[in-house]
Design a protein around this motif. Sequence first.
Motif, short mmCIF file in Angstrom:
data_model
loop_
_atom_site.label_atom_id
_atom_site.label_comp_id
_atom_site.label_asym_id
_atom_site.label_seq_id
_atom_site.Cartn_x
_atom_site.Cartn_y
_atom_site.Cartn_z
N PHE A 1 0.53 -1.06 0.18
CA PHE A 1 0.26 0.01 0.08
C PHE A 1 0.93 1.34 -0.19
O PHE A 1 1.81 1.67 1.37
CB PHE A 1 -0.77 -0.03 1.10
N VAL B 1 1.24 5.46 -0.26
CA VAL B 1 0.89 6.52 -0.69
C VAL B 1 0.98 7.52 -0.97
O VAL B 1 2.27 7.50 -1.15
CB VAL B 1 0.55 7.04 0.95
N ARG C 1 -14.83 20.17 -8.00
CA ARG C 1 -15.18 20.60 -6.65
C ARG C 1 -16.83 21.50 -6.43
O ARG C 1 -17.08 21.99 -5.90
CB ARG C 1 -14.49 21.73 -5.97
N MET D 1 -10.95 11.73 0.54
CA MET D 1 -9.45 11.94 0.26
C MET D 1 -9.05 13.38 0.34
O MET D 1 -8.85 13.51 -0.53
CB MET D 1 -8.94 11.13 -0.66
N CYS D 2 -8.45 14.23 1.35
CA CYS D 2 -8.86 15.98 0.78
C CYS D 2 -7.95 16.61 0.78
O CYS D 2 -8.51 17.62 0.27
CB CYS D 2 -9.50 16.24 2.25
N ARG E 1 -12.17 20.73 -0.15
CA ARG E 1 -13.26 20.32 -0.67
C ARG E 1 -13.68 20.86 1.27
O ARG E 1 -14.69 21.18 1.21
CB ARG E 1 -13.48 18.67 -0.98
N ASN F 1 -9.91 14.00 5.68
CA ASN F 1 -9.48 12.82 5.74
C ASN F 1 -8.66 12.84 4.26
O ASN F 1 -8.66 12.58 3.49
CB ASN F 1 -10.35 11.55 5.90
N ASP F 2 -6.97 12.01 4.75
CA ASP F 2 -5.96 11.87 4.45
C ASP F 2 -4.91 10.94 4.17
O ASP F 2 -4.79 11.16 5.26
CB ASP F 2 -5.02 13.56 3.13
N ALA G 1 -8.53 5.60 3.10
CA ALA G 1 -10.58 5.66 3.33
C ALA G 1 -11.19 5.05 3.52
O ALA G 1 -12.02 4.72 4.63
CB ALA G 1 -10.43 6.11 1.84
N ASP H 1 -12.58 11.23 -3.58
CA ASP H 1 -11.86 11.73 -4.53
C ASP H 1 -10.09 11.22 -4.85
O ASP H 1 -9.28 11.94 -4.35
CB ASP H 1 -11.74 13.23 -4.25
N PHE I 1 -7.43 9.09 -7.40
CA PHE I 1 -6.49 8.57 -8.30
C PHE I 1 -7.07 7.13 -8.75
O PHE I 1 -7.17 5.74 -7.92
CB PHE I 1 -4.72 8.79 -8.21
N PHE J 1 -13.66 1.50 -3.30
CA PHE J 1 -14.01 2.24 -1.94
C PHE J 1 -15.37 1.98 -1.67
O PHE J 1 -16.01 2.42 -0.99
CB PHE J 1 -13.60 3.74 -2.16
#
Length: 425
Positions: free
Chosen positions: A31, A33, A68, A91-92, A97, A113-114, A145, A165, A167, A173
């Motif tokens: 995983f 990021v 947005r 996923m901010c 947003r 959250n990110d 997420a 939001d 990639f 999700f």
Amino acid sequence: MVSLCPTILSPFHTKTLTYNSPAQNPNHRPFSVPPLTAVASRSHYETERGFDFEVGDTFFRHESATGRDLGVLAAALYKKCNDKLRVLDAMCGCGIRSLRYLAESKADFVLANDANEDCNGVIVSNLSTVSSEEEGRWKVSHSIANRVLAERYVERDYFDFIDVDSFGSDSSFFRCAFDAVKLGGLLYVTSTDGFSSGGHRPNHSLAAYGAYIRPLPYSNEIGLRMLIGGAVREASVLGYHVSPLFSYYSYHGPVFRVLLRVNRGKPPHGMHYGFICYCDSCGNSQPISWDKLGQMNCPCGTDAPDSLVVCGPLWTGPLHCADYLGEMLSLAGEWGWLGNGTKNDLEKLLNRMINESDPTLSFGYIQLDEIASRAKVNSPPIVTIMSAIQQEGYAVSRSHISNNAIKTNCPMAECIRIAKELRQL
Ligand SMILES: C[S@@+](CC[C@H](N)C(=O)[O-])C[C@H]1O[C@@H](n2cnc3c(N)ncnc32)[C@H](O)[C@@H]1O
């Protein structure tokens, strides 16, 4: 022994396991990021709709402003109708947003959250411009997420509006997001997978959305329909059904964004979820229901076996709810967002989306270049051919997806005749 925190592996893991190396862990899933430096250096501050906010080194795209705007308007409308709005921005990034959901949609609470903890300072600084953390209108977290969504479900802490939001493809999700959204609530999902919608990776679209996609002349509409179709399928597994309030394609990316309303219950009978058959010979498309799959032939009578291109299953219904878009348009008017006449004019976009919601129009958009090439003439101006088609008694609209495309119930053969006649005038 090295202790590997398993929380990033699955939202349901709670115990800490120990392994000498990730390779020894039978449950190890890579995983990552994306590194914050993924987006090359840009200005530290941005402005959007009058907000000055910090971007730092987080992932931020100026070009996503329209997506947005649409989310903020839709959330504000939800608040207007339901009097309450709790938003989960899963996923901010820098939190733009979340900031706008608080300030413009008047959200009562936003969970920003990110997964990337390095975004923390920027998010907190941006949200603090709306209200202090102590006021309790927002909270920042840094989980993956699916974990943050699954926790909402476990705690029965459902949200009215969830924005994912991501990639690539959002489909991984869907399940957790459906469980975390309030019944009757809204889920705003994304795909940036232009290869799959273009039919270049049918096995990938099959894995992500359960749809076998082949190249079609209106691939960007297919991208939206594939995304909605994937959501429909995943929702029905869980006993929910979803309907799109709007679908938005932007060539910056590309980005496919869909706002879905989520309700309890299996999909209604006659649900718009099936296959699409495009005839390369005559240029027309028709939806095919599951029970007619074995009897495909085009009304044009082509006997060329390679002419028929079948894709699906995907969403075959309207891309938008015209009433909801109409309300968003009036709200945008109240906010003074309309009529600026720029290239990214929201008024023009919303009107096109409303017009193309007419269920009698063609399944996909038709590029004028396709009509011109079949007619072997130069492409007529779009307004000229639209008015000629209308004069013949057909419905026609522009497509929000492509500036040089129409949607119409006029068969391709008639479009060709009209294009030829226009050139003889
Ligand atoms: C497309 S950017 C978000 C942009 C932001 N929503 C905006 O409008 O500016 C995606 C963000 O998701 C984060 N991310 C990537 N994978 C994630 C995951 N599995 N869970 C939570 N956040 C993730 C990245 O760190 C990145 O900031």
